[in-house]
Design a protein around this motif. Structure first.
Motif, PDB file in Angstrom:
ATOM      1  N   GLN A   6       0.839  -1.189   0.000  1.00 45.04           N
ATOM      2  CA  GLN A   6       0.000   0.000   0.000  1.00 45.04           C
ATOM      3  C   GLN A   6       0.875   1.241   0.000  1.00 45.04           C
ATOM      4  OE1 GLN A   6      -2.838   0.225   3.176  1.00 45.04           O
ATOM      5  NE2 GLN A   6      -3.887   2.011   2.338  1.00 45.04           N
ATOM      6  N   THR A   7       0.468   2.231  -0.804  1.00 42.65           N
ATOM      7  CA  THR A   7       1.117   3.534  -0.809  1.00 42.65           C
ATOM      8  C   THR A   7       0.042   4.584  -0.568  1.00 42.65           C
ATOM      9  OG1 THR A   7       0.836   3.939  -3.190  1.00 42.65           O
ATOM     10  CG2 THR A   7       2.769   2.666  -2.513  1.00 42.65           C
ATOM     11  N   ASP A   8       0.425   5.856  -0.702  1.00 43.56           N
ATOM     12  CA  ASP A   8      -0.552   6.927  -0.500  1.00 43.56           C
ATOM     13  C   ASP A   8      -1.596   6.963  -1.604  1.00 43.56           C
ATOM     14  OD1 ASP A   8       0.770   7.683   1.795  1.00 43.56           O
ATOM     15  OD2 ASP A   8       1.990   9.211   0.780  1.00 43.56           O
ATOM     16  N   THR A   9      -1.248   6.428  -2.781  1.00 44.11           N
ATOM     17  CA  THR A   9      -2.162   6.536  -3.931  1.00 44.11           C
ATOM     18  C   THR A   9      -2.581   5.196  -4.505  1.00 44.11           C
ATOM     19  OG1 THR A   9      -0.257   6.704  -5.430  1.00 44.11           O
ATOM     20  CG2 THR A   9      -1.184   8.773  -4.599  1.00 44.11           C
ATOM     21  N   ALA A  10      -2.024   4.099  -4.012  1.00 41.80           N
ATOM     22  CA  ALA A  10      -2.323   2.789  -4.607  1.00 41.80           C
ATOM     23  C   ALA A  10      -2.377   1.719  -3.531  1.00 41.80           C
ATOM     24  CB  ALA A  10      -1.284   2.427  -5.658  1.00 41.80           C
ATOM     25  N   GLY A  43     -10.693   6.053  -1.828  1.00 41.06           N
ATOM     26  CA  GLY A  43     -11.147   7.358  -2.258  1.00 41.06           C
ATOM     27  C   GLY A  43     -12.431   7.253  -3.049  1.00 41.06           C
ATOM     28  N   SER A  46     -11.779   6.265  -6.728  1.00 43.07           N
ATOM     29  CA  SER A  46     -10.790   5.202  -6.902  1.00 43.07           C
ATOM     30  C   SER A  46     -11.209   4.242  -8.017  1.00 43.07           C
ATOM     31  CB  SER A  46     -10.610   4.431  -5.595  1.00 43.07           C
ATOM     32  OG  SER A  46     -11.850   3.910  -5.152  1.00 43.07           O
ATOM     33  N   ALA A 140      -3.141   5.122 -15.918  1.00 36.95           N
ATOM     34  CA  ALA A 140      -3.462   5.064 -14.484  1.00 36.95           C
ATOM     35  C   ALA A 140      -2.970   3.758 -13.860  1.00 36.95           C
ATOM     36  CB  ALA A 140      -4.975   5.207 -14.297  1.00 36.95           C
ATOM     37  N   SER A 143       0.890   3.749 -13.607  1.00 31.52           N
ATOM     38  CA  SER A 143       1.299   4.723 -12.602  1.00 31.52           C
ATOM     39  C   SER A 143       1.166   4.136 -11.198  1.00 31.52           C
ATOM     40  CB  SER A 143       0.453   5.998 -12.721  1.00 31.52           C
ATOM     41  OG  SER A 143       0.781   6.914 -11.698  1.00 31.52           O
ATOM     42  N   ALA A 144       0.060   3.451 -10.944  1.00 26.15           N
ATOM     43  CA  ALA A 144      -0.133   2.799  -9.648  1.00 26.15           C
ATOM     44  C   ALA A 144       0.873   1.677  -9.438  1.00 26.15           C
ATOM     45  CB  ALA A 144      -1.562   2.269  -9.546  1.00 26.15           C
ATOM     46  N   ASP A 147       4.290   3.052  -8.477  1.00 25.77           N
ATOM     47  CA  ASP A 147       4.312   3.463  -7.069  1.00 25.77           C
ATOM     48  C   ASP A 147       4.446   2.249  -6.152  1.00 25.77           C
ATOM     49  OD1 ASP A 147       4.092   6.091  -7.791  1.00 25.77           O
ATOM     50  OD2 ASP A 147       1.923   6.219  -7.437  1.00 25.77           O
TER      51      ASP A 147
END
Length: 205
Positions: A6-10, A43, A46, A140, A143-144, A147
């Motif tokens: 897990q990251t801040d965006t994925a 989110g 998401s 998208a 990009s995830a 990360d």
């Protein structure tokens, strides 16, 4: 189902025994079901993707590239036949050869179309040729994955390497199809010039 990375965006989840085929709405409903408040953080905008479907799509990308290559070759055959048909009597044998190649190419196209099987979760809803959808979706998704890979996810790194390898191979297949098609046209033109040259007359002494 458990969190793999897990990251801040994925968020990468492992779901052994999950229902198949993957459906985004079904996954969304499952993840948004009442659980421990700290279990997942989702989110409102998401998006959900399946790594299995990514592997599936990239594997079929090679067939799509082969289809393009055969289509290019078919155009080269058509152009050659149009030129040869100007003198059908003289070029009867070459027309038969190119007709056989055209039939083989058509059969190959049908076989490839039958074999191509793309995952619906990554396809556009209306037109399969909606390239803007593919650009947005894979931008998208990768990009995830980048990360997640930077955060130590081996599964994300493996998926990126697999996809990149398949895209390179697909590009090489298309390039080979273009080169073969151009080569056929060039060789045909050279052969026509050679056949049109007057035969030299040898004097007898």
């Amino acid at each position: 189902m458990f969190v793999e990375t897990q990251t801040d965006t994925a968020l990468l989840l492992a779901a052994p025994g999950a229902d198949y085929p993957f459906m985004e709405n079904r996954a969304r409903l499952y993840l948004q079901a009442p659980k421990d408040p700290d279990y997942y953080t989702l989110g409102p905008d998401s998006s959900f993707y399946s790594l299995n479907d990514l592997y599936w799509f990239m594997s079929n990308l090679l067939l799509a590239a082969l289809l393009l290559a055969v289509l290019f070759f078919s155009v080269a055959i058509w152009a050659r036949c149009c030129k040869l048909s100007r003198d059908m009597k003289k070029n009867r044998r070459l027309l038969l050869v190119n007709g056989a190649l055209a039939a083989a190419a058509l059969a190959g196209i049908q076989l490839i179309l039958y074999a191509v099987d793309l995952p619906s979760s990554l396809l556009p809803r209306s037109r399969i040729t909606d390239f803007a959808h593919y650009a947005e979706t894979f931008s998208a998704l990768f990009s995830a994955l980048r990360d997640l890979a930077q955060n130590g996810s081996a599964a994300a790194a493996d998926a990126i390497r697999f996809a990149q390898g398949r895209m390179v191979l697909a590009g090489l297949i298309v390039l080979a199809g273009i080169l073969i098609s151009v080569g056929k046209i060039v060789f045909g033109s050279w052969l026509d010039k050679r056949r049109s040259r007057p035969k030299p007359r040898h004097a007898a002494w």
